[in-house]
Enzyme design. Sequence first.
Site: not given
Ligand code: FAD
Ligand code: PHB
Length: 391
Positions: A72, A201, A293, A297, A385
Amino acid sequence: MRTHVGIIGAGPAGLVLAHLLQRAGIESVVLESQTRPYIEERVRAGVLEQGTVDLLNELGLGERMMRQGLMHYGVELRFGGRGHRIDFADLTGGKGVMIYAQHEVIKDLVAARLAAGGEILFEAKDVSVGGFEGERPVIRFTQNGEPMELHCDFIAGCDGFHGVCRGAIPDGVLKAYEREYPFGWLGILAEAPPASHELIYANHERGFALMSMRSPKISRLYLQCEPDEDLNKWPDARIWEEMQKRFATMDGFSLTEGPVIQKGVTGMRSFVVEPMQFGRLFLAGDSAHIVPPTGAKGLNLAVADVRVLASGLKEFYASGKRDLLNKYSEICLRRVWKVQRFSWWMTSLLHKFGADSAFDRRRQLAELDYVTSSRAAMTTLAENYVGLPLE
Ligand code: FAD
Ligand code: PHB
């Protein structure tokens, strides 16, 4: 067991780190508390910055993303019944974002890691970390009921906001900065073709709404709701009715409706700990910071952290020097705070705040008018963005 770097968490941060280290010839083992199907199906983010896309391609991990993802080059801001496009390509010299679900990225990273003979230990339970204040870090865990130990030179705490690594750092070392928002997002996946080619948005007097997508047939939609919203009060018909109101335009726009295949509520907070390192334990991604969110980011920031960490580890294993590792936190936090600022700003610009005065509402609409009419203001939004340059 022994390895160079013990990585806790198979999210975007942990898995991208494992791939970056593999490319540099550094061994690592990833421990994940959940099962493989669980992490490969968990619906979360969907927007990849240009820099994240480029990195996945550079690592040879982007083949499916380039085929199935949707590139996009703009988004729409909608308010007062009208849409206003922000043209990323024009404002940023050709950059854009990729719409490709986080769990698809996870599938690609896991498959490539296992195919290359890398180790990911799923269902690792009772994980604890120790020894990182000195020279001998150790990760203790159980697998299939058996107690295990993984000895390593460094521990990467990529275990998300609810992980164990941040909490293992002694009291008084970390300072936390936090802001909670008085709302959440109710998100759905629907078998319905997106009603527009680009994300919308919407700032509406009933509250924020976002139209995103996962494919030409699947829409991903969000509605501002209470932080503890009860999903039982939201049968599908009510969700669609509310969405249609918030996206309505003067010229009769309407969303395409279809079966809802997934539903959930996400809370919103901004959170940072400083520093992101203690001894030989490094925090990366959501274990160190959370963004609301609205700026899309979270995943991208997690990837940016591990790029810095991988460079530091590469320098250490090549020369024994720790210059870059010692600056890990400082380098990451400069980006973290800029991304925090942007995510907070997008959130403030687009949501309805309960206690808003009539003055605040007018000010918000004036800001939207400014952002969609001044090239300087649009450029600020666009360059944040698509992702700020990496240091
Ligand atoms: P995570 O993806 O959380 O990965 C951490 C991993 O560690 C997980 O697989 C977990 O199972 C594992 N873990 C946890 N504790 C332990 C342990 N004690 N031992 C071993 N493993 C463990 N961001 C956006 O930009 N847009 C969105 O729409 C958006 N929606 C989201 C919706 C939800 C419900 C959540 C929770 C987050 C969302 N985010 C979104 C944020 C984005 O998904 C996260 O910022 C991103 O996943 C961060 O990556 P990470 O690898 O740091 O952590
Ligand atoms: C999504 O597609 O899940 C999405 C897109 C834009 C955002 C957050 C989530 O700012």
